[in-house]
Enzyme design. Structure first.
Site, PDB file in Angstrom:
ATOM      1  N   GLU A  43     -20.148  86.232 -65.385  1.00 57.56           N
ATOM      2  CA  GLU A  43     -20.624  87.325 -65.029  1.00 57.56           C
ATOM      3  C   GLU A  43     -19.444  88.567 -65.339  1.00 57.56           C
ATOM      4  O   GLU A  43     -19.945  89.619 -65.130  1.00 57.56           O
ATOM      5  CB  GLU A  43     -20.426  87.190 -63.362  1.00 57.56           C
ATOM      6  CG  GLU A  43     -21.567  86.277 -63.035  1.00 57.56           C
ATOM      7  CD  GLU A  43     -23.117  87.042 -63.239  1.00 57.56           C
ATOM      8  OE1 GLU A  43     -23.355  88.141 -62.625  1.00 57.56           O
ATOM      9  OE2 GLU A  43     -23.994  86.616 -64.053  1.00 57.56           O
ATOM     10  N   GLU A  80      -1.484 108.797 -52.521  1.00 54.16           N
ATOM     11  CA  GLU A  80      -2.059 108.789 -53.822  1.00 54.16           C
ATOM     12  C   GLU A  80      -3.400 109.630 -53.956  1.00 54.16           C
ATOM     13  O   GLU A  80      -4.418 109.739 -54.807  1.00 54.16           O
ATOM     14  CB  GLU A  80      -2.823 107.553 -54.016  1.00 54.16           C
ATOM     15  CG  GLU A  80      -1.723 106.539 -53.925  1.00 54.16           C
ATOM     16  CD  GLU A  80      -0.816 106.214 -55.148  1.00 54.16           C
ATOM     17  OE1 GLU A  80      -0.841 107.025 -55.898  1.00 54.16           O
ATOM     18  OE2 GLU A  80       0.074 105.331 -55.063  1.00 54.16           O
ATOM     19  N   HIS A 122       1.543  96.654 -59.466  1.00 53.40           N
ATOM     20  CA  HIS A 122       1.303  97.591 -58.266  1.00 53.40           C
ATOM     21  C   HIS A 122      -0.163  96.988 -57.743  1.00 53.40           C
ATOM     22  O   HIS A 122      -0.122  96.679 -56.616  1.00 53.40           O
ATOM     23  CB  HIS A 122       1.297  98.854 -58.739  1.00 53.40           C
ATOM     24  CG  HIS A 122       0.950  99.842 -57.456  1.00 53.40           C
ATOM     25  ND1 HIS A 122       1.661 100.914 -57.235  1.00 53.40           N
ATOM     26  CD2 HIS A 122       0.147  99.607 -56.582  1.00 53.40           C
ATOM     27  CE1 HIS A 122       1.391 101.541 -56.175  1.00 53.40           C
ATOM     28  NE2 HIS A 122       0.293 100.661 -55.584  1.00 53.40           N
ATOM     29  N   HIS A 168      -4.234  96.159 -53.460  1.00 51.41           N
ATOM     30  CA  HIS A 168      -3.228  95.370 -54.327  1.00 51.41           C
ATOM     31  C   HIS A 168      -3.654  93.888 -54.040  1.00 51.41           C
ATOM     32  O   HIS A 168      -2.785  92.935 -53.576  1.00 51.41           O
ATOM     33  CB  HIS A 168      -1.825  95.588 -53.282  1.00 51.41           C
ATOM     34  CG  HIS A 168      -1.404  96.910 -53.010  1.00 51.41           C
ATOM     35  ND1 HIS A 168      -0.548  97.300 -52.168  1.00 51.41           N
ATOM     36  CD2 HIS A 168      -1.726  98.160 -53.895  1.00 51.41           C
ATOM     37  CE1 HIS A 168      -0.098  98.652 -52.308  1.00 51.41           C
ATOM     38  NE2 HIS A 168      -1.061  99.006 -53.426  1.00 51.41           N
ATOM     39  N   HIS A 192      -8.536 101.900 -53.756  1.00 55.34           N
ATOM     40  CA  HIS A 192      -7.230 101.289 -54.406  1.00 55.34           C
ATOM     41  C   HIS A 192      -6.668 100.279 -53.525  1.00 55.34           C
ATOM     42  O   HIS A 192      -6.789 100.361 -52.298  1.00 55.34           O
ATOM     43  CB  HIS A 192      -6.244 102.529 -54.608  1.00 55.34           C
ATOM     44  CG  HIS A 192      -4.799 102.116 -54.787  1.00 55.34           C
ATOM     45  ND1 HIS A 192      -4.378 101.421 -56.142  1.00 55.34           N
ATOM     46  CD2 HIS A 192      -3.571 102.103 -54.032  1.00 55.34           C
ATOM     47  CE1 HIS A 192      -3.125 100.989 -55.988  1.00 55.34           C
ATOM     48  NE2 HIS A 192      -2.735 101.535 -54.906  1.00 55.34           N
TER      49      HIS A 192
HETATM   50  P1  13P Z   1      -0.492 105.216 -48.679  1.00 54.78           P
HETATM   51  O1  13P Z   1      -0.242 104.809 -47.566  1.00 54.78           O
HETATM   52  O2  13P Z   1       0.073 106.705 -48.839  1.00 54.78           O
HETATM   53  O3  13P Z   1      -2.141 105.233 -48.870  1.00 54.78           O
HETATM   54  O4  13P Z   1      -0.124 104.558 -49.989  1.00 54.78           O
HETATM   55  C1  13P Z   1      -0.247 103.169 -50.080  1.00 54.78           C
HETATM   56  C2  13P Z   1      -0.273 102.827 -51.463  1.00 54.78           C
HETATM   57  O5  13P Z   1      -0.907 101.876 -51.941  1.00 54.78           O
HETATM   58  C3  13P Z   1       0.497 103.572 -52.624  1.00 54.78           C
HETATM   59  O6  13P Z   1       0.121 103.403 -53.706  1.00 54.78           O
HETATM   60 ZN    ZN Z   2      -0.883 101.051 -54.030  1.00 49.87          ZN
END
Ligand code: 13P
Ligand code: ZN
Length: 269
Positions: free
Chosen positions: A169, A116, A210, A141, A139
């Site tokens: 909050e 990314e 995602h 999940h 980033h």
């Molecule tokens: P990477 O292992 O390339 O960082 O990818 C993980 C991810 O969350 C892709 O969106």
């Molecule tokens: Zn991801």
């Protein structure tokens, strides 16, 4: 002895990624982090003159020529970063023409930065244009904000207002709201550039089905932002998911009271 393991920002990344993994936000290799670092922060710990190898960039970033970033490696697990930072992190310097990145330290078992990377560099570019103190793109999940995109309209205004309404909050922590991109294939320049557009105006971006990406002036601030979004989403998933709300209404409570021969507090039903 690898002096970089003593570098404060490397240690901080180790701590925060362990926490993120513990919270269930970063399973397997899920998620990635990049931090813009000043040369003075790393010079005492690494020889910045020595280039290990060059890493390609699908989109050039000449505005970052000479700038340093610490970036998680692609396919690397957040749970392992604290124990083995040199294997799972890389320190890069963007080349003078912005067309590639020089690896200065890290990725010792091979490999490269996160897939990314275009989203990360694009987000850094847009956030720095707004806030010169911006440093971090994170980033992950997290399960609740991800789940919410399964059951909630893909509309950033509606999503923002729903999250604001979950706990007092939320509006305090992200008055600027949450942006959203409908589902796209991840890990490439297309989603990277579409995401960068969102960061012109937002610090938080949800990728439908995602995960979520946040930005900040430091790791704590980015982490706190994600934590608050995820808390709001958890409350939503606990109390409102499923579209329809069922509740034990007053007439039903009265029926129970009658059945059990109880007298509920006078005037409250
Ligand atoms: P990477 O292992 O390339 O960082 O990818 C993980 C991810 O969350 C892709 O969106
Ligand atoms: Zn991801």
């Amino acid at each position: 002895m690898d002096k970089m393991t003593k570098c404060p920002i490397v240690k901080e990344i180790g701590e925060i990624t362990s926490n993120m993994h513990r919270l269930g936000w970063n399973e397997r290799n899920g998620g990635n982090i990049s931090v813009l670092v000043d040369e003075s922060e790393i010079r005492p710990f690494v020889n910045t003159k020595k280039i290990i190898r060059d890493l390609p960039l699908a989109v050039p970033f000449p505005e970052f020529a000479g700038k340093y970033f610490i970036v998680t490696g692609t396919g690397k697990y957040f749970k392992n970063i604290k124990k083995k930072p040199a294997e799972n992190l890389g320190l890069i310097r963007i080349a003078d023409d912005g067309s590639c990145a020089h690896l200065i330290w890290g990725y010792t078992a091979g490999g490269s930065y996160t897939s990314e990377i275009i989203m990360h560099l694009g987000a850094h570019k847009q956030r720095l244009a707004i806030d010169p103190n911006h440093r971090v793109v994170m980033h992950a999940h997290p399960v609740n904000i991800l789940s919410m995109t399964h059951v909630f309209p893909w509309d950033e205004k509606k999503l923002t207002k729903e999250l604001w309404s979950t706990c007092t909050e939320c509006i305090v922590i992200f008055p600027d709201g949450v942006s959203l991109l409908p589902w796209m294939v991840s890990s490439g320049p297309e989603i990277g550039l579409a995401s960068a557009e969102k960061f012109k105006d937002f610090r938080i971006l949800v990728w439908a089905l995602h995960g979520c990406t946040v930005t900040g002036t430091n790791l704590d601030e980015a982490f706190g932002l994600l934590e608050t979004v995820e808390k709001g989403a958890e409350i939503y998933m606990k109390i409102r998911s499923g579209g329809e709300r069922h509740s034990i209404e007053d007439d039903m409570l009265k029926a129970i009271a009658d059945d059990f021969n109880l007298t509920p507090r006078e005037g409250w039903l």
